[in-house]
Design a protein around this motif. Structure first.
Motif, PDB file in Angstrom:
ATOM      1  N   PRO A   1       0.812  -1.232   0.000  1.00  0.00           N
ATOM      2  CA  PRO A   1       0.000   0.000   0.000  1.00  0.00           C
ATOM      3  C   PRO A   1       0.843   1.278   0.000  1.00  0.00           C
ATOM      4  O   PRO A   1       0.753   2.091   0.921  1.00  0.00           O
ATOM      5  N   PHE A   2       1.664   1.452  -1.009  1.00  0.00           N
ATOM      6  CA  PHE A   2       2.542   2.628  -1.063  1.00  0.00           C
ATOM      7  C   PHE A   2       1.766   3.930  -0.908  1.00  0.00           C
ATOM      8  O   PHE A   2       0.621   4.037  -1.325  1.00  0.00           O
ATOM      9  N   PHE A   3       2.422   4.919  -0.320  1.00  0.00           N
ATOM     10  CA  PHE A   3       1.847   6.265  -0.245  1.00  0.00           C
ATOM     11  C   PHE A   3       2.306   7.016  -1.478  1.00  0.00           C
ATOM     12  O   PHE A   3       3.496   7.178  -1.720  1.00  0.00           O
ATOM     13  N   THR A   4       1.366   7.472  -2.253  1.00  0.00           N
ATOM     14  CA  THR A   4       1.747   8.018  -3.549  1.00  0.00           C
ATOM     15  C   THR A   4       1.746   9.544  -3.579  1.00  0.00           C
ATOM     16  O   THR A   4       2.343  10.139  -4.466  1.00  0.00           O
ATOM     17  N   GLU A   5       1.048  10.172  -2.624  1.00  0.00           N
ATOM     18  CA  GLU A   5       0.938  11.637  -2.641  1.00  0.00           C
ATOM     19  C   GLU A   5       2.187  12.292  -2.068  1.00  0.00           C
ATOM     20  O   GLU A   5       2.571  12.021  -0.938  1.00  0.00           O
ATOM     21  N   VAL A   6       2.759  13.185  -2.835  1.00  0.00           N
ATOM     22  CA  VAL A   6       3.968  13.879  -2.401  1.00  0.00           C
ATOM     23  C   VAL A   6       3.598  15.234  -1.813  1.00  0.00           C
ATOM     24  O   VAL A   6       2.754  15.923  -2.370  1.00  0.00           O
ATOM     25  N   PRO A   7       4.191  15.624  -0.697  1.00  0.00           N
ATOM     26  CA  PRO A   7       3.856  16.949  -0.153  1.00  0.00           C
ATOM     27  C   PRO A   7       4.427  18.061  -1.027  1.00  0.00           C
ATOM     28  O   PRO A   7       5.417  17.873  -1.717  1.00  0.00           O
ATOM     29  N   GLN A   8       3.766  19.204  -0.965  1.00  0.00           N
ATOM     30  CA  GLN A   8       4.249  20.384  -1.694  1.00  0.00           C
ATOM     31  C   GLN A   8       5.475  20.957  -0.986  1.00  0.00           C
ATOM     32  O   GLN A   8       5.629  20.768   0.220  1.00  0.00           O
ATOM     33  N   PRO A   9       6.326  21.631  -1.725  1.00  0.00           N
ATOM     34  CA  PRO A   9       7.463  22.274  -1.046  1.00  0.00           C
ATOM     35  C   PRO A   9       6.962  23.276  -0.016  1.00  0.00           C
ATOM     36  O   PRO A   9       5.900  23.873  -0.192  1.00  0.00           O
ATOM     37  N   TYR A  10       7.715  23.451   1.037  1.00  0.00           N
ATOM     38  CA  TYR A  10       7.299  24.358   2.102  1.00  0.00           C
ATOM     39  C   TYR A  10       7.406  25.806   1.636  1.00  0.00           C
ATOM     40  O   TYR A  10       8.411  26.218   1.071  1.00  0.00           O
ATOM     41  N   LEU A  11       6.341  26.559   1.883  1.00  0.00           N
ATOM     42  CA  LEU A  11       6.332  27.975   1.542  1.00  0.00           C
ATOM     43  C   LEU A  11       6.063  28.737   2.824  1.00  0.00           C
ATOM     44  O   LEU A  11       5.062  28.512   3.476  1.00  0.00           O
ATOM     45  N   SER A  12       6.965  29.612   3.187  1.00  0.00           N
ATOM     46  CA  SER A  12       6.670  30.343   4.420  1.00  0.00           C
ATOM     47  C   SER A  12       5.706  31.466   4.100  1.00  0.00           C
ATOM     48  O   SER A  12       5.863  32.192   3.131  1.00  0.00           O
ATOM     49  N   MET A  13       4.655  31.571   4.923  1.00  0.00           N
ATOM     50  CA  MET A  13       3.623  32.558   4.695  1.00  0.00           C
ATOM     51  C   MET A  13       4.028  33.844   5.389  1.00  0.00           C
ATOM     52  O   MET A  13       4.344  33.823   6.583  1.00  0.00           O
ATOM     53  N   PRO A  14       3.994  34.939   4.682  1.00  0.00           N
ATOM     54  CA  PRO A  14       4.379  36.205   5.311  1.00  0.00           C
ATOM     55  C   PRO A  14       3.513  36.466   6.534  1.00  0.00           C
ATOM     56  O   PRO A  14       2.302  36.235   6.507  1.00  0.00           O
ATOM     57  N   GLY A  15       4.144  36.892   7.598  1.00  0.00           N
ATOM     58  CA  GLY A  15       3.390  37.221   8.809  1.00  0.00           C
ATOM     59  C   GLY A  15       3.010  36.014   9.628  1.00  0.00           C
ATOM     60  O   GLY A  15       2.359  36.136  10.657  1.00  0.00           O
ATOM     61  N   HIS A  16       3.422  34.830   9.184  1.00  0.00           N
ATOM     62  CA  HIS A  16       3.083  33.620   9.919  1.00  0.00           C
ATOM     63  C   HIS A  16       4.314  32.803  10.243  1.00  0.00           C
ATOM     64  O   HIS A  16       5.303  32.858   9.530  1.00  0.00           O
ATOM     65  N   LEU A  17       4.202  32.035  11.285  1.00  0.00           N
ATOM     66  CA  LEU A  17       5.275  31.107  11.637  1.00  0.00           C
ATOM     67  C   LEU A  17       4.698  29.712  11.752  1.00  0.00           C
ATOM     68  O   LEU A  17       3.618  29.523  12.316  1.00  0.00           O
TER      69      LEU A  17
ATOM     70  N   TRP B   1      19.811  27.660  13.107  1.00  0.00           N
ATOM     71  CA  TRP B   1      19.518  26.484  12.286  1.00  0.00           C
ATOM     72  C   TRP B   1      18.073  26.394  11.831  1.00  0.00           C
ATOM     73  O   TRP B   1      17.705  25.520  11.062  1.00  0.00           O
ATOM     74  N   LEU B   2      17.238  27.316  12.274  1.00  0.00           N
ATOM     75  CA  LEU B   2      15.844  27.244  11.830  1.00  0.00           C
ATOM     76  C   LEU B   2      15.693  27.874  10.454  1.00  0.00           C
ATOM     77  O   LEU B   2      16.196  28.965  10.209  1.00  0.00           O
ATOM     78  N   PRO B   3      14.970  27.203   9.547  1.00  0.00           N
ATOM     79  CA  PRO B   3      14.701  27.830   8.250  1.00  0.00           C
ATOM     80  C   PRO B   3      13.783  29.036   8.437  1.00  0.00           C
ATOM     81  O   PRO B   3      13.070  29.120   9.436  1.00  0.00           O
ATOM     82  N   ARG B   4      13.774  29.927   7.471  1.00  0.00           N
ATOM     83  CA  ARG B   4      12.868  31.079   7.522  1.00  0.00           C
ATOM     84  C   ARG B   4      11.428  30.595   7.654  1.00  0.00           C
ATOM     85  O   ARG B   4      11.023  29.644   6.997  1.00  0.00           O
ATOM     86  N   GLY B   5      10.691  31.277   8.511  1.00  0.00           N
ATOM     87  CA  GLY B   5       9.271  30.971   8.638  1.00  0.00           C
ATOM     88  C   GLY B   5       8.962  29.797   9.543  1.00  0.00           C
ATOM     89  O   GLY B   5       7.814  29.453   9.773  1.00  0.00           O
ATOM     90  N   ILE B   6      10.011  29.176  10.073  1.00  0.00           N
ATOM     91  CA  ILE B   6       9.781  28.038  10.976  1.00  0.00           C
ATOM     92  C   ILE B   6      10.243  28.437  12.370  1.00  0.00           C
ATOM     93  O   ILE B   6      11.326  29.018  12.537  1.00  0.00           O
ATOM     94  N   ALA B   7       9.426  28.156  13.339  1.00  0.00           N
ATOM     95  CA  ALA B   7       9.817  28.427  14.720  1.00  0.00           C
ATOM     96  C   ALA B   7       9.685  27.123  15.512  1.00  0.00           C
ATOM     97  O   ALA B   7       9.146  26.144  15.003  1.00  0.00           O
ATOM     98  N   ALA B   8      10.191  27.131  16.716  1.00  0.00           N
ATOM     99  CA  ALA B   8      10.100  25.915  17.520  1.00  0.00           C
ATOM    100  C   ALA B   8       9.835  26.277  18.970  1.00  0.00           C
ATOM    101  O   ALA B   8      10.288  27.318  19.462  1.00  0.00           O
ATOM    102  N   MET B   9       9.069  25.416  19.617  1.00  0.00           N
ATOM    103  CA  MET B   9       8.809  25.605  21.044  1.00  0.00           C
ATOM    104  C   MET B   9       9.056  24.308  21.794  1.00  0.00           C
ATOM    105  O   MET B   9       8.800  23.230  21.275  1.00  0.00           O
TER     106      MET B   9
END
Ligand code: FMN
Ligand code: SF4
Ligand code: FES
Lengths: 907, 154, 421
Positions: free
Chosen positions: A789-805, A872-880
């Protein structure tokens, strides 16, 4: 097999082992110190000396160290030779020249390998008449005491800490008889596996500091075989109690799971059991706060359930039995999974992959044998610590085998193998958004947003032949990485692919499954390991239930008005405002749990539940291995197993589904009948009526002292010991004295072997399986026939949304797990809960000053946090930091909006 | 912090060896040459440049008797206390040194001029007793000559 | 009498041109240009060259164990750590003729096809360090070291490493650890360094004297080497004498000279007023020989037959003014101090013997102490400890207990050291 003669008696032993292992295997008592089944031989202590003879005519022989000599066919050795026994006695004599005579006040006393070996060699008279050298001790932090004067220089501590576990801050200093084992300066030992030093050290240099605060000797402890509740791996532990409080956790050997070791969360995270926050009496609010009798409460709850529309909320940190009885109490259609929806999505996906897919998930022990490892989006040290330790051993496989072949060595020749290997490591690739502590071992690491990492992983699976739809355009470096990893996977004989809940991104697990399945399809023998959030996540998922968010809907639309919550602080399952709303719709909240927490504050009925130490139950680890843990002691107050509460309430309320169920065996029977996937659990361990030579198996060592006197301050009569109706274990020192079946062994102890090293008497091969097989039963085996049962759907490339994290969870071994945080030492090592890590450019762009309070918004709710820059965090990505007490943002990952410059400078 | 010249010298040593760690002893020697002894800070400096932990470096440093982990004087006196010098009378040299300097083994004169240390055989047994001050070897020494030997070092 | 090793020793030593003028680097030319590596090894084996570092193992044999087909680098190491108390022979060769050593190393490295070589020199040898450094640089300039030596496709790098103390560094496997920048604790054998040595690669460790001999064997052949000796162990040997003799020193002499010749002729006999009581024939870790052994032939077999070891061939004389107990105490203090601390018997046993001997010296000895000392002498024997340091340390003790027992007993009886008034 080889035939060897020991003191003129022929024996068949396995070739390739060393003579010490062979002798122990044969049940002979041969003393040793520096050798350890997991650490191999170095020949430092000289304690394991025996005589070796050239041939039958050689009467003189020569002394050799049994741990350093390989078994060879037809060899002749003597253990009892007088020169060898005298030498062994002298080795103790030498060690004792400086070892203090402080057994009476030493924490190791009574479970001390040095004591055992001293007695074994017969050393009893002191020839040495000079003064002893003394050392300064160090403060090593909250987990371990340091008493260097007791050191016998076996070098085991550094060999475990540095060589085996990759720790940096423990070493040996100075030379000759001044060698010193410790840190360069006072300070907390940094390794997440430091606690093992207490067991690895054969004497009292490193001892358990949490035990010291309520010290009890091994012989005075009441033990039960138990299973760690700290993460999804299910390491086996022995838990010890005295005077109604839990005193210590030690390793319980399981050849398939944790072997000889535990992580520090597992070893020290037990103090919640003794917490002053414990719920010990049932209560009904507002009338009977903490004073209602058990019968009254049961009647009251039964009535409210009958009159109301009740739903049950289960728990991934409660046993299958407790979850099952709740499910029966309210009815399967009213049973909700008490995990966050994100966790549920992950766990159900994992179950689908492990159950519906063709690739086997390895035990921890099997993971150690992998010759290539690919980790997708997981910081194992913090989410599945012992798996990280297994990966550390796995990366040694390739160069070790090479070195062994080139130089003709056996794996147990530890120092020589390490020398021949140098710094060489087998292939390990890590794709994660954050740095991890395994990065230092990696052949390749790549950091990016989870979706982008998943795309790389999908590309790998496609390169291996997985049918994947959609475009997978990658950059040059990414494509090169795909090629490298693909080649390494193809080259490996037993590659291990690891993914899990670490990033909160589904695609990671799907891609991992794809990769392993494609490898299998290509004729490989891959292993797939998936980490899960909690100790019984998989068990709960197998039991099945509704999503958590639908519980709120059920209350809101009036389908339900009464909540029965099992061992669960709901404020850890969804953001605060969601749970507040949930409670606002509930007429009654009946909580069965251990500790006063935010959920308890909202409960109308509180029922005190037994913790793992006060309950029998079964949990299922991430491998799909069901394991039984046993009640250690009968708690004070009205505390009892959650499943007992439900049985009693069910009986009172006349719930047919629970009818006729009274004890553990009944519940297990009903559960395994109702849910066929759980059927193997019925054979997990002997039933309550199991007896050995007509007797129960005692939880207490037969030297348990003071039973008639320990309660003399309360009563002059010795109370009757409690009966255990649920298991074949007794709460006393009386009972069968021989070896119990593996799942029922409360503690390892054998004549002459008081320390944990007694385990060699219980193994069918040294460092191998326990007699009769290791405890636990696997519930999931790969599903082989049919199409993959392979997973066939590929995720879209990550796009950072302006004003969002995009805020990702940052898990920590110390802090992210709820119950272990009640241990002071663990809390001391945890991070701050209000910190949000951001890319410095995001911080700049948003015009935030790092280090001061800032307002963030999630769906209209405001949260105050302090931004900390992290490169080391990419733009638009935050961590808690995830899972910390007082955190308000629970269900990570989430999208956060920055709401302008609402900065308050102080709090 | 490492000085530029310490750093350059250490980096040169690193280039000679297959793994950075292997330059540990050389790096310690370099730091000691520049600073006379290796302080805790020196240990950390070496650890940083070699990507080792301070524990790893100190484990090596404390093993060797000629890496000094405590401050030493401007000049180091290594008095041979091994067998040929024993036979040929090093104890008399030792007594004389203790008297002249007013210090015991392991100590440094209050003016920071000399540190006195015992040392195993200096490999000049046919000219025993012997000692070294810094890089200079003195052989066939009589106690009476010590004063003029020490006078050369300020 | 031929003295191949020392005939060109001068202070300061010969520079490269001068060394070449007396026939230097001919052996290197011959070996690298005209001999197969295995033939060099065979030649050294045939010569019955026994290692001069103390153990006396056949050098050619050792080289022949190197797995020549193992891919990757191999190493040759010159053990110039010379820290055995009473030993001062290597210093002579190092300071007096560094090019001879370097040539020996080049030929030996070629024989095992090593790509890199090291001189592990003890810290105290400052002059030697200067000379070796200079000589290595000259050899590089002249094309004897570096890439494509003498126009062949053989290349060899050579480095000088100076130690930072510790006798253990002389033990070949501890030396390897030290060269790797680690603590100088020994390694288990097997695997032997010739299979897994420096950085886990095949490595040969030889003594300075051993390596300095190699050019001469290549130049003159195995039969010549044999002919130098008076006994079956071939070649000449550097012998040394220290202690209360008239002319302490070192001399290159045919293997197998007698102890009497050494002490009475070469060392000029005992100093006035001092009587001979015994001798450590080959450094601190060899058994005492006494008057009755004066005519023992000083080769590996002869000294062994007398109950001791040739060791380094440099002897320390015990005279009648020196207390044997104090003498042995001095040795055991050294060994206890230099124990690496890895294995129990050595780490704990040596300080114990040291304390007992000191107690005897202070007049605090007890009757039963002698039994404890004697027990240690066997308990710390070969095989019982991890490396050869402790067994070596026990050799002078056990033989002192045998030959000077009366002195030990007097310390106990008189409750003082009879040698101190
Ligand atoms: C404690 C100890 C110290 C040693 N020190 C030295 C030394 O300083 N120089 C040396 O050449 N060999 C020394 N050896 C012997 C070496 O281990 C090794 O056998 C020798 O270097 C081999 O060289 P060879 O084969 O040329 O004799 C020592 C051995 C031991 C056990
Ligand atoms: S890895 Fe997990 S299960 Fe094992 S000891 Fe650590 S916390 Fe417990
Ligand atoms: S156990 Fe064999 S030497 Fe330590």
């Amino acid at each position: 097999m080889a035939r060897i003669f020991i003191d003129n008696t022929p024996y068949e032993v396995k070739e390739g082992k060393n003579l010490l292992e062979a002798c122990l295997q044969l049940g002979l008592d041969l003393p040793y110190f520096c050798w350890h089944p997991s650490l191999g031989s170095v020949g430092a202590c000289r304690q394991c000396a025996i005589k070796s003879f050239k041939d039958e005519d050689d009467k003189k022989g020569r002394i050799v160290m049994s741990c350093m000599e390989p078994v060879r066919d037809n060899m002749r050795i003597s253990v009892n030779d007088s020169e060898a026994t005298s030498f062994r006695e002298h080795v103790i004599g030498w060690l004792m020249t400086n070892h203090p005579h402080d057994c009476a006040v030493c924490d190791e006393g009574g479970s001390c390998h040095l004591q055992d070996m001293t007695v074994m060699t017969g050393h009893s008279y002191r020839d040495y008449r000079f003064t002893k050298r003394t050392y300064h001790n160090q403060d090593l932090g909250p987990f371990l005491n340091h008493e260097m004067n007791r050191c016998i220089q076996c070098y085991r501590c550094v060999r475990f800490y540095k060589d085996y576990a990759g720790g940096k801050d423990l070493n040996v200093f100075a030379a000759h008889n001044h060698v010193y084992f410790g840190r360069q300066q006072n300070g907390t030992l940094e390794s997440e596996f430091s606690g093992n030093l207490a067991e690895v050290c054969p004497t009292g240099v490193f001892t358990d500091k949490t035990l010291k605060s309520h010290y009890t000797r091994k012989w005075d402890m009441t033990y039960a075989p138990s299973v760690c509740q700290g993460c999804s791996l299910g390491c086996n532990i022995s838990a010890g109690e005295r005077y109604g409080s839990l005193r210590q956790i030690v390793n319980r050997y399981n050849g398939e799971v944790n072997g000889y070791f535990l992580c520090d969360r597992g070893r020290y995270g037990y103090e919640f059991v003794n917490s002053s926050q414990r719920i010990v009496h049932p209560a009904i609010r507002p009338h009977h706060n903490g004073s209602a009798s058990r019968e009254y409460i049961i009647g009251e709850v039964a009535a409210r359930l009958k009159n109301g529309k009740a739903i049950g909320i289960g728990s991934p940190r409660a046993s299958l039995e407790s979850n099952f009885t709740l499910r029966q109490l309210v009815g399967a259609e009213h049973f909700y999974l008490g995990m966050s929806d994100t966790d549920h999505d992950h766990t159900s996906l994992a179950l689908k992959i492990l159950h519906g897919g063709p690739v086997r998930t390895p035990s921890l022990h099997e993971a150690e044998t992998a010759d290539m490892v690919l980790i997708l989006g997981e910081d194992l040290t913090n989410t599945a610590p012992m798996l990280a330790l297994a990966v550390r051993q796995a990366v040694r496989q390739v160069p070790m085998n090479e070195a062994m072949q080139q130089v003709h060595l056996a794996a147990w020749q530890d120092a020589a193998v390490r020398e021949a290997m140098q710094e060489a490591k087998g292939p390990l690739f890590i794709l994660h958004t954050f740095p991890t502590s395994l990065d230092e071992l990696a052949t390749g690491i790549h950091r990016d947003a989870p979706d982008n990492l998943a795309r790389i992983a999908f590309a790998i699976s496609r390169a291996l032949g997985a049918p994947v739809n959609g475009s997978l355009e990658l950059g040059e470096t990414e494509q090169a990485l795909v090629n490298d990893i693909t080649a390494a996977l193809k080259a490996a004989k037993r590659p291990l692919i690891i993914a899990g809940y670490g990033t909160g991104c589904d695609h990671m697990m799907k891609a991992a499954a794809n990769i392993s399945w494609a490898l299998l399809q290509g004729g490989g023998q891959p292993m797939l390991s998936l980490t899960l959030p909690e100790c019984n996540s998989l068990g709960l998922e197998m039991l099945g239930g509704h999503r958590f968010d639908s519980a709120l809907a059920a209350l809101k639309n009036g389908e339900a008005d009464t909540l029965v919550v099992l061992e669960n602080d709901l404020y850890r399952r969804a953001d605060k405002h969601v749970i507040d709303e949930l409670f606002s719709y509930a007429k009654d909240v009946i909580l069965v749990d251990h500790l006063y927490n935010q959920t308890a504050e909202n409960a109308t009925v509180l029922l005190p539940a037994g913790t793992f130490a006060e309950a029998d139950g079964t949990i299922v680890n991430n491998e799909g291995r069901a394991q039984r843990y046993y009640q250690v002691y009968v708690p004070k107050g009205e505390v009892q197993e959650s499943w007992k509460w439900f049985l009693q309430i069910g009986e009172k309320a006349g719930v047919q589904r629970l009818h006729g169920l009274h004890n553990l065996d009944d519940v297990v029977w009903a559960m395994t009948t109702a849910i066929p996937a759980l059927a193997p659990i019925a054979k997990l361990a002997p039933n309550a009526d199991f007896r050995m030579a007509g007797q129960k198996i005692p939880r207490e060592p037969h030297r348990y002292s003071g039973r008639t006197a320990m309660l003399a301050n309360e009563s002059v009569n010795e109370p009757r010991p409690p009966e255990d109706e649920d298991t074949p274990l007794s709460f006393t020192m009386e009972g069968y004295r021989g070896e119990a079946p593996a799942p029922l062994i409360p503690f390892f102890w054998a004549p002459g072997w008081n320390s944990p090293q007694a385990v060699n008497k219980f193994q069918s091969e040294i460092g191998g399986h326990l007699h009769g097989g290791d405890p636990g039963k696997r519930l999931l085996e790969p599903h082989v026939n049919g199409s993959i049962p392979f997973f066939t759907e590929v995720p879209q490339p990550y796009l950072s949304m302006p004003g969002h994290l995009h805020v990702m969870p940052l898990y920590s071994i110390f802090g992210s797990e709820e119950l272990s945080m009640y241990t002071k030492g663990i809390a001391q090592r945890a991070q701050d809960f209000f910190v949000i890590y951001m890319n410095p450019e995001d911080i700049d762009e948003w015009n935030i000053t790092p280090g001061i309070w800032v307002n963030f918004h999630i769906e209209g709710h405001a949260y105050l946090m302090v931004a900390v820059p992290n490169h080391w965090l990419p733009r638009g990505i935050a961590a808690m930091n995830a899972g910390l007490p007082k955190s308000q943002i629970i269900d990570l990952p989430q999208c956060i909006r920055f709401s302008g410059s609402e900065v308050t400078s102080t709090f | 912090m490492l000085t530029t010249s310490e750093k350059e010298q250490i980096e040169k040593e690193i280039r000679q060896v297959p793994v950075k760690k292997a330059a540990c002893i050389e790096a310690l020697k370099i730091v000691q040459e520049h600073r006379r002894w290796v302080s805790d800070e020196g240990i950390r400096d070496v650890a940083d440049i070699l990507e080792m932990s301070p524990e790893e470096v100190d484990s090596v440093a404390t093993f060797y008797n000629l890496i000094f982990r405590q401050p030493v004087g401007r000049h180091i006196i290594l008095l041979c206390d091994s067998i040929s010098c024993y036979v040929m009378g090093y104890p008399a040299l030792h007594r004389q040194l203790v008297q002249l300097l007013g210090i015991q083994y392991g100590q440094t004169t209050p003016d920071g001029r000399f540190t006195l240390l015992p040392n195993p055989c200096l490999g000049t047994c046919d000219h025993a007793p012997a000692l070294m001050v810094d890089h200079d070897l003195y052989r066939d020494l009589a106690p009476a000559e010590l004063e003029s030997v020490l006078a050369k070092y300020t | 009498m031929e003295r191949p090793l020392t005939q060109h020793i001068t202070f300061p030593p010969l520079g490269l041109r001068q060394y070449e003028a007396v026939g230097g680097y001919q052996a290197a030319r011959k070996a690298i240009r005209h001999m197969e590596p295995k033939d060099v090894t065979a030649l050294v084996k045939e010569a019955n060259m026994r290692g001069r570092g103390g153990a006396g193992f056949s050098t050619g044999m050792k080289w022949s164990f190197v797995p020549m087909d193992m891919p990757g680098p191999k190493y040759l190491i010159c053990n110039a750590d010379e820290m055995e108390p009473g030993t001062f022979k290597d210093r002579w060769l190092l300071e007096g003729n560094p090019h001879q050593l370097i040539e020996g190393m080049i030929v030996s490295a070629y024989a095992i096809q090593a790509t890199e070589s090291f001189v592990f020199l003890r810290w105290a040898y400052k002059t030697a360090a200067e000379e070796i450094r200079k000589a290595i640089a000259e050899a590089y300039d002249a094309g004897y070291l570096g890439k494509n030596i003498l126009g062949t496709d053989y290349s060899l790098e050579m480095h000088l490493h100076t130690g930072v103390g510790r006798y253990m560094c002389g033990e070949e496997t501890a030396l390897l650890n030290s060269l790797e920048g680690k603590r100088a604790t020994p390694r288990a054998k097997p695997p032997f360094p010739h299979v897994s040595g420096l950085f886990g690669r095949p490595t040969i460790v030889n003594n300075v004297e051993t390596l300095s001999y190699i050019p001469h064997i290549v130049n003159h052949g195995a039969a010549w080497f044999q002919s130098l000796s008076r006994t079956a162990d071939g070649g000449t040997k550097i012998y040394g004498v220290s202690g209360r003799v008239n002319k302490p020193g070192a001399w290159e002499l045919p293997m197998g000279v007698t102890m009497r010749e050494l002490i009475e002729e070469h060392a000029g006999g005992m100093q006035n007023g001092y009587r001979f009581r015994g001798v450590l024939p080959g450094g601190a870790s060899t058994d005492f020989l006494v008057e009755e052994h004066m005519d023992v032939k000083m080769d590996f077999t002869g000294v062994a037959a007398a109950g001791s070891r040739l060791g380094t061939g440099t002897m320390v004389v015990l005279d009648d003014h020196t207390c044997p107990v104090g003498f042995v105490h001095n040795l055991e203090r050294f060994f206890a101090q230099e124990s690496c601390g890895f294995c129990t018997p050595c780490r704990e046993g040596l300080p114990w013997t040291e304390k007992l001997l000191w107690a005897l010296e202070l007049g605090e000895g007890k009757e039963e102490d002698l039994a404890v000392l004697a027990a240690h002498a066997t308990l710390l024997g070969p095989g019982n400890t991890f490396c050869a340091l402790a067994p070596g340390a026990m050799e002078p003790l056990q033989s002192a207990l045998k030959y000077f027992r009366d002195d030990f007993e007097q310390h106990i009886r008189q409750k003082k050291c009879p040698y101190h008034s």
